[in-house]
Design a protein around this motif. Structure first.
Motif, mmCIF file in Angstrom:
data_model
loop_
_atom_site.group_PDB
_atom_site.id
_atom_site.type_symbol
_atom_site.label_atom_id
_atom_site.label_comp_id
_atom_site.label_asym_id
_atom_site.label_seq_id
_atom_site.Cartn_x
_atom_site.Cartn_y
_atom_site.Cartn_z
ATOM 1 N N LEU A 64 -7.857 -24.750 -4.389
ATOM 2 C CA LEU A 64 -9.282 -24.953 -4.206
ATOM 3 C C LEU A 64 -9.686 -26.285 -4.808
ATOM 4 O O LEU A 64 -9.094 -26.735 -5.799
ATOM 5 C CB LEU A 64 -10.090 -23.838 -4.890
ATOM 6 C CG LEU A 64 -9.876 -22.413 -4.386
ATOM 7 C CD1 LEU A 64 -8.872 -21.689 -5.278
ATOM 8 C CD2 LEU A 64 -11.181 -21.655 -4.373
ATOM 9 N N VAL A 121 -12.976 -27.444 -6.413
ATOM 10 C CA VAL A 121 -14.287 -26.998 -6.868
ATOM 11 C C VAL A 121 -14.942 -28.145 -7.626
ATOM 12 O O VAL A 121 -14.470 -28.538 -8.696
ATOM 13 C CB VAL A 121 -14.164 -25.750 -7.769
ATOM 14 C CG1 VAL A 121 -15.554 -25.251 -8.174
ATOM 15 C CG2 VAL A 121 -13.403 -24.639 -7.049
ATOM 16 N N PRO A 164 -5.074 -20.453 -8.483
ATOM 17 C CA PRO A 164 -5.225 -19.129 -9.092
ATOM 18 C C PRO A 164 -4.322 -18.924 -10.309
ATOM 19 O O PRO A 164 -4.707 -18.245 -11.258
ATOM 20 C CB PRO A 164 -4.848 -18.182 -7.944
ATOM 21 C CG PRO A 164 -5.218 -18.937 -6.705
ATOM 22 C CD PRO A 164 -4.897 -20.372 -7.017
ATOM 23 N N VAL A 195 -9.919 -12.724 -8.819
ATOM 24 C CA VAL A 195 -10.575 -14.004 -8.556
ATOM 25 C C VAL A 195 -11.002 -14.029 -7.092
ATOM 26 O O VAL A 195 -10.201 -13.715 -6.208
ATOM 27 C CB VAL A 195 -9.625 -15.188 -8.859
ATOM 28 C CG1 VAL A 195 -10.317 -16.510 -8.563
ATOM 29 C CG2 VAL A 195 -9.128 -15.136 -10.296
ATOM 30 N N THR A 196 -12.243 -14.405 -6.827
ATOM 31 C CA THR A 196 -12.750 -14.497 -5.463
ATOM 32 C C THR A 196 -13.202 -15.923 -5.184
ATOM 33 O O THR A 196 -13.964 -16.504 -5.975
ATOM 34 C CB THR A 196 -13.927 -13.527 -5.239
ATOM 35 O OG1 THR A 196 -13.474 -12.185 -5.469
ATOM 36 C CG2 THR A 196 -14.458 -13.644 -3.818
ATOM 37 N N ALA A 197 -12.703 -16.482 -4.096
ATOM 38 C CA ALA A 197 -13.122 -17.810 -3.647
ATOM 39 C C ALA A 197 -14.058 -17.648 -2.458
ATOM 40 O O ALA A 197 -13.804 -16.849 -1.556
ATOM 41 C CB ALA A 197 -11.906 -18.640 -3.257
ATOM 42 N N ASP A 253 -16.195 -25.319 -2.217
ATOM 43 C CA ASP A 253 -15.545 -24.103 -2.692
ATOM 44 C C ASP A 253 -16.248 -23.594 -3.945
ATOM 45 O O ASP A 253 -16.706 -24.379 -4.783
ATOM 46 C CB ASP A 253 -14.070 -24.363 -3.015
ATOM 47 C CG ASP A 253 -13.243 -24.646 -1.776
ATOM 48 O OD1 ASP A 253 -13.690 -24.286 -0.675
ATOM 49 O OD2 ASP A 253 -12.150 -25.230 -1.911
ATOM 50 N N LEU A 286 -16.031 -20.283 -7.045
ATOM 51 C CA LEU A 286 -15.177 -19.267 -7.649
ATOM 52 C C LEU A 286 -15.998 -18.277 -8.469
ATOM 53 O O LEU A 286 -16.976 -18.655 -9.123
ATOM 54 C CB LEU A 286 -14.143 -19.912 -8.584
ATOM 55 C CG LEU A 286 -12.889 -20.519 -7.984
ATOM 56 C CD1 LEU A 286 -12.077 -21.199 -9.079
ATOM 57 C CD2 LEU A 286 -12.054 -19.468 -7.299
ATOM 58 N N ILE A 335 -17.689 -21.148 -14.206
ATOM 59 C CA ILE A 335 -17.273 -20.081 -13.286
ATOM 60 C C ILE A 335 -17.939 -18.782 -13.712
ATOM 61 O O ILE A 335 -17.913 -18.414 -14.897
ATOM 62 C CB ILE A 335 -15.738 -19.919 -13.296
ATOM 63 C CG1 ILE A 335 -15.065 -21.208 -12.779
ATOM 64 C CG2 ILE A 335 -15.309 -18.720 -12.455
ATOM 65 C CD1 ILE A 335 -13.565 -21.180 -12.877
ATOM 66 N N PHE A 392 -6.180 -12.606 -5.851
ATOM 67 C CA PHE A 392 -6.937 -13.724 -5.298
ATOM 68 C C PHE A 392 -7.490 -13.317 -3.945
ATOM 69 O O PHE A 392 -6.743 -13.028 -3.002
ATOM 70 C CB PHE A 392 -6.042 -14.958 -5.164
ATOM 71 C CG PHE A 392 -6.743 -16.146 -4.558
ATOM 72 C CD1 PHE A 392 -7.694 -16.858 -5.279
ATOM 73 C CD2 PHE A 392 -6.453 -16.553 -3.271
ATOM 74 C CE1 PHE A 392 -8.346 -17.941 -4.720
ATOM 75 C CE2 PHE A 392 -7.094 -17.644 -2.695
ATOM 76 C CZ PHE A 392 -8.051 -18.336 -3.433
ATOM 77 N N ASP A 409 -9.707 -14.562 -0.865
ATOM 78 C CA ASP A 409 -10.188 -15.806 -0.253
ATOM 79 C C ASP A 409 -11.209 -15.470 0.826
ATOM 80 O O ASP A 409 -10.855 -14.974 1.888
ATOM 81 C CB ASP A 409 -9.014 -16.592 0.329
ATOM 82 C CG ASP A 409 -9.402 -18.020 0.664
ATOM 83 O OD1 ASP A 409 -10.611 -18.314 0.707
ATOM 84 O OD2 ASP A 409 -8.489 -18.840 0.905
#
Length: 424
Positions: free
Chosen positions: A335, A337, A344, A362-364, A371, A373, A399, A419, A421
């Motif tokens: 990512l 950011v 990740p 973790v969510t993107a 991007d 997070l 974050i 993770f 996405d």
């Protein structure tokens, strides 16, 4: 019967770069001579390749192989497209995990499976495995490759192998105790989950006989804080391993520095993420592999999608190229950011540094064109603010960290899927 001795494997790890390239060129030519007349996928792909090749430098003139080609090629049918022989020649069926698309069936001949077993001996050597060890296999024994080849490699080496497919975590802990297992084979996620289940059942994992935990399937074995948590939980040394159903067992760790590519069995190339050209020492790059011993399902210049930092002149017990920090992440998971490259695995390293964090996700997502997070944590201290501060300090990013109740996030026996996405 093993075809290579520990002495043979040790000597190959000590070869000079020049001698190793000569060994690889000889193996590559033997592979091409066998494969090209019979393998329709590579006959069409490599066109008018002149054999034998006279230098490994010529490899760069050949096209890459991508996973999508193996799955979607018209000749693929039910199986991967790169099969060399008629189906009746194959004796092993596995399929990829499907974490990046639909699962792809992969077949091996008896000779290819023996190559898997032989190559796995490098990992067992790194773990100093002895014939009197007892190996507990904590995976489901389904069609995913998991530790099937590890199990057969241990049997070939003369170990007592303890399968635990279908058992729950408490049952596996009891089996470790009753059988006095000395080796545990599982994913890093599952090693931590076993430690959690042991804690909940008043079992001290350090009281078991485990001296080495051999992990695969995720980057966790080369993430320092994850590695440390597993080692402290079991009072055992962690040996990391990397491989894939379509590629084979390509890497192992001897220490905490990272993964060695088994260059006697694979040609490794490194493509700079920044330029797409061959990477220099220490540069962030994508790993490209050519398998040298798998003729029934060969892969030539396969784009793995794994991001690594190669060190070509590694010191220590092996001169095989060292991937510092192991597999750092996936090219499709990197990512950007607010201008910062984030993997990740970098977030995992920070979160595993908090002993009270039991599990995380973790969510993107996308915030406009950028991007974004967010992190969910199970935290015994219920203080997500301190975690957010540490992430901002270490990554230079603010974050969002959200507290969720203990036991609500998924646990994993196979590859952890922490993770999510949602950028697409």
């Amino acid at each position: 019967m093993l075809r290579t001795s520990a002495s043979d494997r040790w000597q190959r790890q000590q070869l000079s770069r020049e001698s190793l390239r000569a060994w690889q060129l000889e193996r590559l030519n033997k592979l091409l001579i066998e494969v090209i007349p019979h393998n329709k996928f590579y006959v069409e792909k490599l066109g008018k390749l002149v054999k034998p090749m006279t230098s490994l430098d010529q490899l760069a003139d050949l096209p890459f192989t991508f996973k999508d080609e193996l799955v979607t090629a018209p000749a693929a049918g039910e199986f991967a497209a790169n099969l060399t022989y008629p189906l009746d020649r194959y004796v092993r069926y596995h399929h990829t995990s499907g974490t990046r698309g639909r699962p792809m069936p992969v077949l091996d001949t008896a000779e290819d499976w023996q190559w898997w077993v032989e190559t796995w001996q490098y990992i067992l050597d790194a773990a100093e495995v002895r014939s009197d060890d007892r190996a507990l296999m904590a995976f489901s024994f389904g069609p995913f490759i998991g530790f099937w080849s590890a199990s057969d490699a241990c049997i070939e080496r003369g170990l007592l192998v303890i399968p635990t497919g279908g058992m729950n975590s408490r049952g596996r802990l009891e089996m470790m105790r009753s059988c006095q297992a000395t080796l545990l084979f599982c994913t890093p996620s599952y090693a931590l989950h076993l430690a959690e289940v042991a804690h909940d059942n008043q079992i001290d994992p350090r009281s078991l006989s485990i001296r080495h935990v051999i992990v695969a399937g995720e980057p966790g074995g080369s993430v320092p804080s994850t590695r440390q948590r597993i080692e402290q939980a079991f009072d055992a040394r962690v040996i990391d391993h990397a491989g894939a159903s379509e590629v084979g067992p390509w890497g192992y760790s001897r220490d905490e520095r990272g993964l060695h590519v088994i260059e006697s069995e694979f040609i490794a190339e490194f493509l700079s993420v920044a330029t797409g050209e061959p990477a220099v020492d220490g540069e962030l790059s994508e790993l490209v592999l050519t398998s040298l011993g798998r003729r029934g399902s060969p892969l030539i210049r396969y784009r793995t999608g794994d991001l690594v930092r190669p060190q070509f002149e590694a010191s220590g017990d092996s001169r095989f190229v060292l991937l510092v920090g192991g597999v750092l992440g996936r090219a499709d998971h990197m990512l950007v950011v607010r201008g910062v490259n984030v993997f990740p695995s970098s977030i995992e390293h920070i979160l595993r540094g908090f002993p009270e964090v039991v599990e995380f996700r973790v969510t993107a997502s996308k915030a406009g064109a950028m991007d974004s997070l967010s992190v969910e944590v199970e935290d015994r201290l219920a203080q997500p603010e301190r975690i957010a501060r540490e992430l901002q300090l270490r990554l230079g990013l603010k974050i969002e960290v959200q507290l969720v109740p203990l036991g609500t996030l998924p646990r994993f026996e196979g590859k952890g899927q922490r993770f999510v996405d949602r950028r697409q």
